[in-house]
Design a protein around this motif. Structure first.
Motif, PDB file in Angstrom:
ATOM      1  N   GLU A 357       0.781  -1.333  -0.119  1.00 33.59           N
ATOM      2  CA  GLU A 357       0.053  -0.039   0.023  1.00 33.59           C
ATOM      3  C   GLU A 357       0.904   1.040  -0.001  1.00 33.59           C
ATOM      4  OE1 GLU A 357      -3.127   2.075   2.863  1.00 33.59           O
ATOM      5  OE2 GLU A 357      -3.318   0.034   2.694  1.00 33.59           O
ATOM      6  N   ALA A 358       2.024   1.242   0.947  1.00 36.79           N
ATOM      7  CA  ALA A 358       3.037   2.262   0.923  1.00 36.79           C
ATOM      8  C   ALA A 358       3.328   2.534  -0.583  1.00 36.79           C
ATOM      9  CB  ALA A 358       3.854   2.267   1.909  1.00 36.79           C
ATOM     10  N   GLU A 359       3.841   1.769  -1.460  1.00 40.69           N
ATOM     11  CA  GLU A 359       4.022   1.905  -2.600  1.00 40.69           C
ATOM     12  C   GLU A 359       3.057   2.524  -3.652  1.00 40.69           C
ATOM     13  OE1 GLU A 359       7.372  -1.526  -3.777  1.00 40.69           O
ATOM     14  OE2 GLU A 359       5.653  -2.448  -2.939  1.00 40.69           O
ATOM     15  N   LEU A 360       1.723   2.142  -3.379  1.00 39.58           N
ATOM     16  CA  LEU A 360       0.969   2.642  -4.363  1.00 39.58           C
ATOM     17  C   LEU A 360       0.662   4.434  -3.951  1.00 39.58           C
ATOM     18  CD1 LEU A 360      -1.880  -0.151  -3.904  1.00 39.58           C
ATOM     19  CD2 LEU A 360      -0.668   0.445  -6.007  1.00 39.58           C
ATOM     20  N   HIS A 361       0.698   4.566  -2.802  1.00 43.51           N
ATOM     21  CA  HIS A 361       0.651   6.023  -2.260  1.00 43.51           C
ATOM     22  C   HIS A 361       1.866   6.811  -3.032  1.00 43.51           C
ATOM     23  CE1 HIS A 361      -2.714   5.842   0.264  1.00 43.51           C
ATOM     24  NE2 HIS A 361      -2.232   4.861   0.956  1.00 43.51           N
ATOM     25  N   SER A 377      -4.699   8.595 -11.471  1.00 46.02           N
ATOM     26  CA  SER A 377      -5.106   7.143 -12.018  1.00 46.02           C
ATOM     27  C   SER A 377      -4.790   5.977 -10.994  1.00 46.02           C
ATOM     28  CB  SER A 377      -4.239   7.081 -13.025  1.00 46.02           C
ATOM     29  OG  SER A 377      -4.096   8.063 -14.342  1.00 46.02           O
ATOM     30  N   VAL A 378      -4.022   6.271 -10.222  1.00 38.79           N
ATOM     31  CA  VAL A 378      -3.800   5.170  -9.219  1.00 38.79           C
ATOM     32  C   VAL A 378      -5.067   4.616  -8.318  1.00 38.79           C
ATOM     33  CG1 VAL A 378      -2.509   4.353  -7.049  1.00 38.79           C
ATOM     34  CG2 VAL A 378      -1.450   5.688  -8.995  1.00 38.79           C
ATOM     35  N   PRO A 379      -5.742   5.371  -7.660  1.00 30.95           N
ATOM     36  CA  PRO A 379      -7.047   5.068  -7.114  1.00 30.95           C
ATOM     37  C   PRO A 379      -7.922   4.217  -8.154  1.00 30.95           C
ATOM     38  CG  PRO A 379      -6.338   7.146  -6.253  1.00 30.95           C
ATOM     39  CD  PRO A 379      -5.482   7.073  -7.524  1.00 30.95           C
ATOM     40  N   ARG A 380      -8.017   4.663  -9.256  1.00 27.75           N
ATOM     41  CA  ARG A 380      -9.079   4.375 -10.075  1.00 27.75           C
ATOM     42  C   ARG A 380      -8.485   3.055 -10.459  1.00 27.75           C
ATOM     43  NH1 ARG A 380      -8.703   4.820 -15.465  1.00 27.75           N
ATOM     44  NH2 ARG A 380      -7.123   6.459 -15.532  1.00 27.75           N
ATOM     45  N   ASP A 396      -6.621   4.065   2.134  1.00 28.46           N
ATOM     46  CA  ASP A 396      -7.388   5.647   2.504  1.00 28.46           C
ATOM     47  C   ASP A 396      -6.432   6.516   1.827  1.00 28.46           C
ATOM     48  OD1 ASP A 396      -8.389   7.433   3.837  1.00 28.46           O
ATOM     49  OD2 ASP A 396      -7.343   7.351   5.514  1.00 28.46           O
ATOM     50  N   TRP A 397      -6.798   6.713   0.554  1.00 31.71           N
ATOM     51  CA  TRP A 397      -6.178   7.887  -0.250  1.00 31.71           C
ATOM     52  C   TRP A 397      -6.313   9.175   0.459  1.00 31.71           C
ATOM     53  CZ3 TRP A 397      -3.615   5.030  -3.353  1.00 31.71           C
ATOM     54  CH2 TRP A 397      -4.355   3.779  -3.949  1.00 31.71           C
TER      55      TRP A 397
END
Length: 498
Positions: A357-361, A377-380, A396-397
């Motif tokens: 998750e930390a990498e996605l953020h 784009s990432v959350p979508r 939790d964006w």
């Protein structure tokens, strides 16, 4: 004859155990044992354990840190094995009164494989641009060692390295040897010394030792034999300097490794019954395909991360830059789909987390701040790919401020820019600079940032190539984008600025 060989083996082990105890008791320097879960590091740790456990408990006062490097993209079977082993080592150390602590070192999130590859667009590692080893392996291990040096002044590193590994390894070991001592100086870390208890072991010696001596922390060494047999593989050692052999060829290593042409270890595991690893191999092969010289500019921007354009030597061939944003979105979507598929097919308790998750953020932050990703784009992509799974909990964006631009804004801006023949990305960057400085009392840096944007290259590739050909007085070429593999350079040494 057999008894003589056995007696020689027993005497040899006694000498090593005596050697270990003598060095351990000779000073107060703590030990750091590199443990990768493979045959060599397992042998070294077992030897250390057996020797130190023979000391009276009151003499086992000097700390022994057992560290394992997790790149976060390790082959899942090996990663699971190491995790279980570290738990057993920690538990057995407490039960047996051993001065051992286990630590798993990982790269900082902004230096992780996916943040660099998908977030910044670094191309899949190759022989000429192996950007992964330093960030994922050397730095995390060395940071741990430096912290112990800062605490204790000096440390002794215990490594399962052998002279027979390679001629290069033997040369490096001899080069840093301290005259009159069984220790060597570390090749790059000050106040760190290296002890290699199995330096003179052959591969046969290693396997013989493991099969004749039980693991003191409760592992079954026959499982290790089976894992090697299934992977037809070698060990990926704890890497603490650039002289340590890389994990190429058929070694256990990162499942995303594209430095080698084929991942023979992964292929062998799949052939041995681990079919659930197939999606990982398919994704890895997709990354490897981006290294095809004829297709590089299909996946990669013709501009560097600095916004400049570089040509190869005195030619009209463009040096490829980072992966394009469209392809990075495709890579993220494919990775998440792979994670979902593997989670459905992996044995119970062995499903790996391919991206954290930390990498996605961090990827989201980089895309928003560096690449003008107005659609966010990432959350979508995460929602579209994983949101249909039962039990999926969306990250939790962090919400953007009120003046953030949206996908609709981007579409409107693109239409206006096309009408006026202005690069949409250029205007996006300028608007992002204004948004970032919105509400600030001091805006003296805004003009500098705007100037930097205008200094970047915004013209089309065909215009740049034509201009280049005129400057070189070259005739028109049939294929302007052809690229020779041997001529590609690694981002001009620009590192993170790339």
């Amino acid at each position: 004859m057999g008894k003589a060989v056995l007696d020689d083996g027993v005497a040899r082990l006694k000498r090593i155990h005596d050697d270990v105890r003598e060095i351990y008791l000779s000073d107060n320097r703590p030990w750091v044992v590199g443990y990768s879960g493979g045959k060599d590091s397992t042998t070294a740790l077992q030897l250390i354990w057996a020797a130190i456990s023979a000391l009276p408990e009151e003499q086992r006062t000097k700390k022994i840190y057992v560290i394992s490097s997790d790149t976060l993209v390790e082959t899942p079977v090996v990663s699971h094995y190491i995790d279980v082993s570290l738990e057993r080592i920690a538990k057995a150390a407490v039960e047996q009164g051993m001065p051992i602590e286990t630590h798993k070192v990982v790269p900082e999130v902004d230096k992780s494989f996916w943040v660099n590859l998908i977030g910044r667009g670094y191309p899949a590692p190759s022989r000429r641009f192996r950007w992964c080893t330093e960030r994922l392996k050397i730095e995390p291990a060395n940071d741990f060692i430096r912290s112990r040096v800062a605490e204790f002044g000096e440390v002794v590193m215990v490594l399962g390295v052998r002279r027979q590994e390679s001629a290069t390894r033997a040369q490096v070991m001899s080069l840093h040897k301290i005259e009159g001592s069984r220790l060597s100086r570390h090749s790059s870390l000050l106040n760190a010394f290296v002890y290699a208890p199995i330096a003179e072991f052959s591969t046969d010696d290693v396997w013989t030792y493991l099969l004749q001596n039980q693991s003191p922390w409760g592992n079954d060494n026959r499982d290790l034999v089976a894992m090697y047999r299934n992977a037809a593989s070698g060990e990926c050692p704890l890497v603490v300097d650039t002289s340590t052999p890389s994990c190429g060829n058929s070694r256990f290593g990162c499942w995303v490794c594209t430095v080698v042409e084929r991942d023979k270890a992964m292929e062998a595991m799949i052939d041995s019954g681990e079919e659930w690893l197939t999606p990982l191999l398919d994704y890895r092969d997709k990354l490897a395909a981006t290294q095809d010289p004829a297709k590089k500019l299909k996946y990669r921007d013709y501009r560097r991360r600095t916004g400049k354009v570089s040509f190869i030597g005195e030619t009209d061939r463009v040096m490829p830059g980072p992966y394009t944003m469209d392809f990075r979105r495709e890579l993220l979507r494919g990775l998440l789909e792979t994670q979902r598929q593997v989670a459905d097919e992996a044995p119970a308790g062995e499903a790996p987390i391919l991206i954290h998750e930390a990498e996605l953020h961090e990827i989201r932050r980089l895309w928003r701040t560096e690449n003008g990703d107005w659609p966010d784009s990432v959350p979508r992509i995460v929602r579209d790919t994983l949101g249909k799974d039962n039990g999926f909990v969306e990250p939790d964006w962090v919400s953007e401020d009120a003046v953030a631009f949206t996908a609709d804004d981007g579409e409107l801006l693109n239409a206006i820019c096309e009408e006026n023949d202005v690069p949409t990305e250029l205007v996006m960057r300028l608007l992002d600079i204004e948004r970032a400085s919105h509400g600030l009392k001091r805006r003296h840096a805004v003009h500098t940032r705007i100037e930097d944007v205008f200094k970047q290259e915004w013209r089309d590739l065909d215009v740049l190539v034509s201009e280049r050909r005129v400057s070189l007085d070259m005739p028109e070429a049939a294929n302007l984008n052809e690229l020779d593999e041997e001529l590609e350079q690694p981002f001009d040494g620009e590192e993170d600025s790339q």
